[in-house]
Design a protein around this motif. Sequence first.
Motif, PDB file in Angstrom:
ATOM      1  N   UNK A 187      53.993  32.529 -10.233  1.00 49.47           N
ATOM      2  CA  UNK A 187      52.788  31.989  -9.932  1.00 49.47           C
ATOM      3  C   UNK A 187      51.728  33.083  -9.741  1.00 49.47           C
ATOM      4  N   UNK A 247      51.284  35.577 -11.854  1.00 51.20           N
ATOM      5  CA  UNK A 247      50.745  35.603 -13.296  1.00 51.20           C
ATOM      6  C   UNK A 247      49.941  34.467 -13.456  1.00 51.20           C
ATOM      7  N   UNK A 248      50.377  33.106 -13.136  1.00 51.00           N
ATOM      8  CA  UNK A 248      49.661  32.098 -13.544  1.00 51.00           C
ATOM      9  C   UNK A 248      48.266  31.832 -12.880  1.00 51.00           C
ATOM     10  N   UNK A 249      48.115  32.416 -11.523  1.00 55.79           N
ATOM     11  CA  UNK A 249      46.971  32.035 -10.884  1.00 55.79           C
ATOM     12  C   UNK A 249      45.916  33.147 -11.119  1.00 55.79           C
ATOM     13  N   UNK A 265      46.100  36.052 -13.461  1.00 56.42           N
ATOM     14  CA  UNK A 265      46.719  36.965 -14.522  1.00 56.42           C
ATOM     15  C   UNK A 265      45.561  36.996 -15.629  1.00 56.42           C
ATOM     16  N   UNK A 314      43.063  34.324 -16.216  1.00 56.68           N
ATOM     17  CA  UNK A 314      43.512  32.970 -15.324  1.00 56.68           C
ATOM     18  C   UNK A 314      42.673  32.995 -14.129  1.00 56.68           C
ATOM     19  N   UNK A 328      45.469  28.087 -11.385  1.00 54.99           N
ATOM     20  CA  UNK A 328      46.462  27.431 -12.164  1.00 54.99           C
ATOM     21  C   UNK A 328      45.946  26.154 -12.769  1.00 54.99           C
TER      22      UNK A 328
END
Lengths: 155, 148
Positions: free
Chosen positions: A90, A92-94, A96, B87, B90
């Motif tokens: 997460x 990386x997802x949030x 990155x 990013x 999410x």
Amino acid sequence: MTASVPAGATRYRVGDELPPIVRRMTRERMRWYADALLGTSEPEPGPMLAGANVHTDDEFARGEGLPGIISDGMISTNWISSVLLATFGRDYLERGQLRTKFIRPILEDQVISARVRVRSVEERDEGVSYGFDVWCEDEGAHMCTVGSAELTVRG
Amino acid sequence: MTTGRFVSDLEAGDVLEPVTYVMTPFIAREYAHSVEEQSPILQGDLPDEQLAAPTLVHIDKIRLLKRNCPAGRGPHARIHYEYDATHHDVVPVGERVVASGVVAERYEKRGREYIRIEIELRSAIDGRLLTSYRDTAVLSFAPKESRA
């Protein structure tokens, strides 16, 4: 020579390399992405068979000056992304960032290694910020995709 | 509204009409499948959360080009040259999102024409920035002199 870091390690050092992904760039893999690109970009799910393009049709590709079908650059980009996701999840997802440049076409049947190496480590108030060199190379160690990534692992 | 009939018509400064859609489980799962990404959080295998791969922002470019350039690519195949995504948050499945884009630059290098499009993906509910993306493509792989 870079160190190999076991999965689950929480702190990385400059020069450490994450476990790579190594795959053959088959015609099927090129087709899967071409079809998904079509099927996921429509308002509703529909037919998912991409027409002739540089990723699906050799004759078409040669007409564009290429030696044959080539991989969509997003396939190698996604393999690099998978290496980062597998290790950092997460974080990386949030928060990155991933940059890739496609400097050499990836052709059918080339064996491609997606690799990520730690370039910088910085302790910050919010956690540890990492910078990475990322790339994909063929079996002859020719660079095909090059770039960088950043992310912060919250403390 | 369409910005250009073909993608090859686009010029620097062109503002692309935004595309609003819902990030469905199918989109997130199918994209992950296509690149053999088996993460449970992207595949929808966790009980209470499914997210979209951040690289899915590449599909937002395709959506924007389909909307704004309905006649297709133009005389030659467009070849992706550079991906650059940040990013900011999410992208959850179920979220209504809006993709917007502007043609930031069109330039020539070594006989090839390049186009750079800057894209933002935001929540359609509260405007929160989810992903920002710079995409650079070559409008024709074969240099101009070899096409003459």
